[in-house]
Design a protein around this motif. Structure first.
Motif, PDB file in Angstrom:
ATOM      1  N   ASP A 172       0.835  -1.133  -0.133  1.00  0.00           N
ATOM      2  CA  ASP A 172       0.320  -0.044   0.209  1.00  0.00           C
ATOM      3  C   ASP A 172       0.950   1.584   0.041  1.00  0.00           C
ATOM      4  OD1 ASP A 172      -1.944   1.746   0.366  1.00  0.00           O
ATOM      5  OD2 ASP A 172      -2.361   1.574   2.364  1.00  0.00           O
ATOM      6  N   VAL A 173       2.111   1.410  -1.156  1.00  0.00           N
ATOM      7  CA  VAL A 173       2.587   2.828  -0.917  1.00  0.00           C
ATOM      8  C   VAL A 173       1.813   4.332  -0.681  1.00  0.00           C
ATOM      9  CG1 VAL A 173       3.758   4.064  -2.840  1.00  0.00           C
ATOM     10  CG2 VAL A 173       3.430   1.250  -3.535  1.00  0.00           C
ATOM     11  N   GLU A 174       0.619   4.326  -0.638  1.00  0.00           N
ATOM     12  CA  GLU A 174      -0.335   5.246  -0.953  1.00  0.00           C
ATOM     13  C   GLU A 174      -0.159   5.850   0.632  1.00  0.00           C
ATOM     14  OE1 GLU A 174      -0.936   3.068  -3.227  1.00  0.00           O
ATOM     15  OE2 GLU A 174      -1.957   4.028  -4.389  1.00  0.00           O
ATOM     16  N   GLY A 175      -0.116   4.077   1.115  1.00  0.00           N
ATOM     17  CA  GLY A 175      -0.850   4.440   2.744  1.00  0.00           C
ATOM     18  C   GLY A 175       0.206   4.832   3.485  1.00  0.00           C
ATOM     19  N   VAL A 176       1.746   4.059   3.021  1.00  0.00           N
ATOM     20  CA  VAL A 176       3.268   4.443   3.320  1.00  0.00           C
ATOM     21  C   VAL A 176       3.346   6.217   3.763  1.00  0.00           C
ATOM     22  CG1 VAL A 176       5.301   4.308   3.560  1.00  0.00           C
ATOM     23  CG2 VAL A 176       3.759   1.879   2.927  1.00  0.00           C
ATOM     24  N   LEU A 177       3.174   6.603   1.880  1.00  0.00           N
ATOM     25  CA  LEU A 177       3.966   7.746   1.616  1.00  0.00           C
ATOM     26  C   LEU A 177       3.048   9.040   2.147  1.00  0.00           C
ATOM     27  CD1 LEU A 177       4.081   7.464  -2.605  1.00  0.00           C
ATOM     28  CD2 LEU A 177       5.720   7.845  -0.947  1.00  0.00           C
ATOM     29  N   GLU A 178       1.554   9.148   2.908  1.00  0.00           N
ATOM     30  CA  GLU A 178       0.612   9.747   3.788  1.00  0.00           C
ATOM     31  C   GLU A 178       0.947   9.673   4.743  1.00  0.00           C
ATOM     32  OE1 GLU A 178      -2.779   7.390   2.641  1.00  0.00           O
ATOM     33  OE2 GLU A 178      -3.186   9.363   1.238  1.00  0.00           O
ATOM     34  N   ALA A 179       1.589   8.457   5.695  1.00  0.00           N
ATOM     35  CA  ALA A 179       2.386   8.240   6.442  1.00  0.00           C
ATOM     36  C   ALA A 179       3.484   8.889   6.871  1.00  0.00           C
ATOM     37  CB  ALA A 179       2.484   7.072   7.449  1.00  0.00           C
ATOM     38  N   LEU A 180       4.305   8.838   6.003  1.00  0.00           N
ATOM     39  CA  LEU A 180       5.908   9.803   5.863  1.00  0.00           C
ATOM     40  C   LEU A 180       5.498  11.296   5.303  1.00  0.00           C
ATOM     41  CD1 LEU A 180       8.063   6.871   4.233  1.00  0.00           C
ATOM     42  CD2 LEU A 180       7.393   7.312   6.200  1.00  0.00           C
ATOM     43  N   GLU A 181       4.826  11.621   4.903  1.00  0.00           N
ATOM     44  CA  GLU A 181       4.465  12.989   4.452  1.00  0.00           C
ATOM     45  C   GLU A 181       4.760  14.284   4.910  1.00  0.00           C
ATOM     46  OE1 GLU A 181       2.738  17.328   3.398  1.00  0.00           O
ATOM     47  OE2 GLU A 181       1.988  15.447   4.658  1.00  0.00           O
ATOM     48  N   PRO A 182       4.162  14.194   6.806  1.00  0.00           N
ATOM     49  CA  PRO A 182       4.200  15.176   7.540  1.00  0.00           C
ATOM     50  C   PRO A 182       6.056  15.343   8.063  1.00  0.00           C
ATOM     51  CG  PRO A 182       2.392  13.897   7.953  1.00  0.00           C
ATOM     52  CD  PRO A 182       3.054  12.758   6.882  1.00  0.00           C
ATOM     53  N   VAL A 183       6.427  14.199   7.887  1.00  0.00           N
ATOM     54  CA  VAL A 183       8.066  13.872   8.891  1.00  0.00           C
ATOM     55  C   VAL A 183       8.798  14.767   7.954  1.00  0.00           C
ATOM     56  CG1 VAL A 183       7.018  13.465  11.044  1.00  0.00           C
ATOM     57  CG2 VAL A 183       8.215  11.806   8.765  1.00  0.00           C
ATOM     58  N   LEU A 184       8.430  14.762   6.343  1.00  0.00           N
ATOM     59  CA  LEU A 184       9.788  14.572   5.221  1.00  0.00           C
ATOM     60  C   LEU A 184       9.786  15.905   4.826  1.00  0.00           C
ATOM     61  CD1 LEU A 184       9.677  11.567   3.279  1.00  0.00           C
ATOM     62  CD2 LEU A 184      10.988  11.966   5.261  1.00  0.00           C
ATOM     63  N   ALA A 185      10.374  16.963   4.392  1.00  0.00           N
ATOM     64  CA  ALA A 185      10.468  18.162   3.606  1.00  0.00           C
ATOM     65  C   ALA A 185      10.233  17.865   1.975  1.00  0.00           C
ATOM     66  CB  ALA A 185      12.296  18.880   4.295  1.00  0.00           C
ATOM     67  N   GLU A 186      11.362  16.956   1.682  1.00  0.00           N
ATOM     68  CA  GLU A 186      10.951  16.313   0.400  1.00  0.00           C
ATOM     69  C   GLU A 186      11.507  14.749   0.417  1.00  0.00           C
ATOM     70  OE1 GLU A 186      12.906  19.585  -1.925  1.00  0.00           O
ATOM     71  OE2 GLU A 186      14.266  19.408  -0.566  1.00  0.00           O
ATOM     72  N   ILE A 187      11.089  14.378  -0.410  1.00  0.00           N
ATOM     73  CA  ILE A 187      11.189  12.873  -0.745  1.00  0.00           C
ATOM     74  C   ILE A 187      12.355  12.627  -2.200  1.00  0.00           C
ATOM     75  CG2 ILE A 187       9.181  12.720  -1.868  1.00  0.00           C
ATOM     76  CD1 ILE A 187       9.328   9.875  -0.328  1.00  0.00           C
ATOM     77  N   VAL A 188      12.767  11.832  -2.215  1.00  0.00           N
ATOM     78  CA  VAL A 188      13.712  11.040  -3.718  1.00  0.00           C
ATOM     79  C   VAL A 188      12.967   9.899  -3.160  1.00  0.00           C
ATOM     80  CG1 VAL A 188      15.928  10.665  -4.594  1.00  0.00           C
ATOM     81  CG2 VAL A 188      15.520  12.772  -3.218  1.00  0.00           C
ATOM     82  N   VAL A 189      12.437   9.285  -5.189  1.00  0.00           N
ATOM     83  CA  VAL A 189      12.077   8.067  -5.078  1.00  0.00           C
ATOM     84  C   VAL A 189      12.880   7.282  -6.104  1.00  0.00           C
ATOM     85  CG1 VAL A 189       9.912   9.049  -4.864  1.00  0.00           C
ATOM     86  CG2 VAL A 189      10.580   9.257  -6.854  1.00  0.00           C
ATOM     87  N   THR A 190      13.154   6.446  -5.575  1.00  0.00           N
ATOM     88  CA  THR A 190      14.014   5.614  -6.586  1.00  0.00           C
ATOM     89  C   THR A 190      13.436   4.107  -6.156  1.00  0.00           C
ATOM     90  OG1 THR A 190      16.973   4.920  -5.942  1.00  0.00           O
ATOM     91  CG2 THR A 190      15.442   4.614  -4.551  1.00  0.00           C
ATOM     92  N   GLN A 191      14.496   3.208  -6.910  1.00  0.00           N
ATOM     93  CA  GLN A 191      14.024   1.829  -7.011  1.00  0.00           C
ATOM     94  C   GLN A 191      15.225   1.223  -6.952  1.00  0.00           C
ATOM     95  OE1 GLN A 191      12.088   0.864 -10.972  1.00  0.00           O
ATOM     96  NE2 GLN A 191      12.559  -0.829 -10.975  1.00  0.00           N
ATOM     97  N   ASN A 192      14.766  -0.242  -6.188  1.00  0.00           N
ATOM     98  CA  ASN A 192      16.065  -1.048  -5.761  1.00  0.00           C
ATOM     99  C   ASN A 192      15.920  -2.363  -6.608  1.00  0.00           C
ATOM    100  OD1 ASN A 192      14.130  -3.628  -4.873  1.00  0.00           O
ATOM    101  ND2 ASN A 192      13.768  -2.543  -3.732  1.00  0.00           N
ATOM    102  N   SER A 193      17.164  -3.582  -6.312  1.00  0.00           N
ATOM    103  CA  SER A 193      18.330  -3.785  -7.411  1.00  0.00           C
ATOM    104  C   SER A 193      17.037  -4.628  -8.028  1.00  0.00           C
ATOM    105  CB  SER A 193      18.817  -4.766  -7.735  1.00  0.00           C
ATOM    106  OG  SER A 193      19.378  -5.346  -6.236  1.00  0.00           O
TER     107      SER A 193
END
Length: 457
Positions: A366-387
């Motif tokens: 549930d990627v949207e749910g995780v992003l919503e939980a983290l948004e209040p504490v992050l000034a910015e976010i760098v999205v990436t992809q593991n291997s």
């Protein structure tokens, strides 16, 4: 305490371990579930039921399983018992899944254990319509390894669920259920109650279950299961729990109440967050139950040993600080429940004036749910992809992040190493280096790769 591992005439090369890991990986992946214990039961029969040669503490739940397992193990070892610990997934090396005396088994022992059971796995495969999976084979390796050691007690974490999880061929004298939230819904159900139904399947007839605070519908299912099989339940907030917690340098100072009402004070826990104090209370209650501390007239555990055990606890990849200036924190949160406790702990334990996230989740979360939980504490976010192939495509991830953070707060770096560099630069941009931080999160796989890149392996 702790007999030596079995002797070997020669060391195993990295190539040999890699070959075994690849052979295991070619089997059904642990994310693909066939709800049956028939295959692993058949293998345990052939091997002579190794999982019944030692008592076990069995742990399920959605979040906190591995940290709780490590705390239980540390407590047992401080009381001079030889332990085996089985956890998943691994952070960096597959050998981490099977531990003896608090340390991952050697590559030699891992390879030898696989070679020992491999012919019997083939026998089971020949008799079953579906061959044994990666997780079933590694679980069998753990049980065989613990019997061969031998251990005094095994601490076993489920993979997914409980009832049909391959680990559930043990008779756990104590079952532990950590907080349940919505995860693996395609396999376990889409409500807390449904998920609790699967997870409560590890509670054994006449056994004792140590249960964290749960959503009401989940708690009702767990208690109903316990009544049906005449099991005893100790509940966080009722029979045991956290009485007090204060922030301390490098962690927190906690006072815990055990299942018989005994208080254990002045315990330093070198981990951050209210959730880790909760995990500590679960671990303490589980070990009390294992040792038979359960009545008002029973003696408490030795407080000095309890303090020593918790002071020595570690939990790699769980709010783990791996670098300073700026501070880089790794956390394996991969579902909304885990992300919320991570965000709360970050706010409580770190004085960040500017925190930048590096985020790479698996595509089935549930990627949207995780992003919503983290948004209040992050000034910015760098999205990436593991291997790994399970990682969510970075372009799709960027789309989801923009919906929640806004385009001006989202940066895209397809490579994890570039994403970490970009996040460090962004964190330092406003000049207060002491208050700058980077949080790397999204999955255990992302954390493992970040640890290697940052020289923590």
């Amino acid at each position: 305490m702790g007999a030596a591992q079995r002797p070997y005439t020669c060391a195993v090369s990295d190539t040999e371990l890699t070959a075994v890991a690849a052979e295991l990986a070619a089997k059904w992946p642990e994310t693909k579930i066939d709800p049956s214990l028939e295959r692993i039961k058949a293998l345990m029969d052939i091997l002579g039921q190794p999982q019944r040669s030692y008592p076990s503490i069995h742990i399920t739940g959605t979040n906190g399983k591995t940290s709780t397992a490590r705390m239980i193990e540390q407590l047992l070892r401080t009381f001079e018992l030889r332990t085996g610990r089985y956890t998943s997934p691994h952070v960096e090396s597959i050998t981490e899944r099977i531990s003896l005396d608090g340390e991952p088994i050697s590559p030699e022992l891992f390879v030898q254990t696989y070679e020992d059971i491999k012919p019997y796995v083939a026998m089971v495969d020949a008799q079953q319509p579906i061959p044994m999976s990666f997780f079933e084979v590694v679980t069998s390796m753990a049980y065989a390894c613990f019997a061969d050691a031998p251990v005094d007690v095994a601490v076993v974490e489920v993979g997914i669920g409980g009832t049909w999880d391959a680990t559930n061929v043990i008779d756990g004298v104590v079952s532990v259920i950590t907080p349940i939230s919505l995860d693996h819904m395609d396999r376990l159900g889409d409500t807390h109650a449904a998920i609790a139904g699967e997870k409560s399947g590890i509670i054994k007839k006449g056994g004792l279950a140590v249960v964290s605070q749960q959503p009401l519908d989940a708690a009702e299912v767990i208690l109903r299961r316990a009544v049906e099989i005449d099991a005893t339940v100790a509940r966080e907030g009722m029979e045991f729990g956290v009485l007090r917690r204060d922030l301390a340098v490098g962690g927190q100072l906690v006072t815990l109440r055990g299942i018989a009402g005994h208080e254990y004070g002045e315990i330093f826990l070198p981990l951050h967050g209210a959730h880790q104090a909760q995990n500590a209370s679960l671990a303490l209650a589980a070990v009390e139950a294992f040792f038979g501390v359960g009545s008002a007239h029973s003696e408490p555990l030795d407080i000095d040993k309890v303090r020593a055990a918790f002071a020595g606890v570690s939990s790699p990849g769980r709010l783990e600080v791996v670098r300073r200036s700026p501070t880089i924190v790794l956390d394996a949160a991969h579902n909304p429940g885990g992300a919320r406790v991570t965000a709360d702990a970050i706010g409580e334990s770190f004085g960040f004036t500017r925190l930048v996230g590096v985020f790479s989740p698996s595509g089935d979360k549930d990627v949207e749910g995780v992003l919503e939980a983290l948004e209040p504490v992050l000034a910015e976010i760098v999205v990436t992809q593991n291997s790994t192939q399970r990682a969510l495509d970075v372009d799709r991830l960027a789309e989801l992040a923009v919906e929640i953070f806004g385009a001006d707060r989202v940066h895209v770096e397809p490579r994890l190493d570039d994403a970490i560099d970009a996040a460090v630069t962004l964190a330092e941009e406003e000049g207060d280096l002491g208050g700058a931080g980077v949080l790397i999160t999204g999955s255990i796989i992302t954390i493992g790769e970040a640890r290697i890149l940052l020289g923590k392996s």
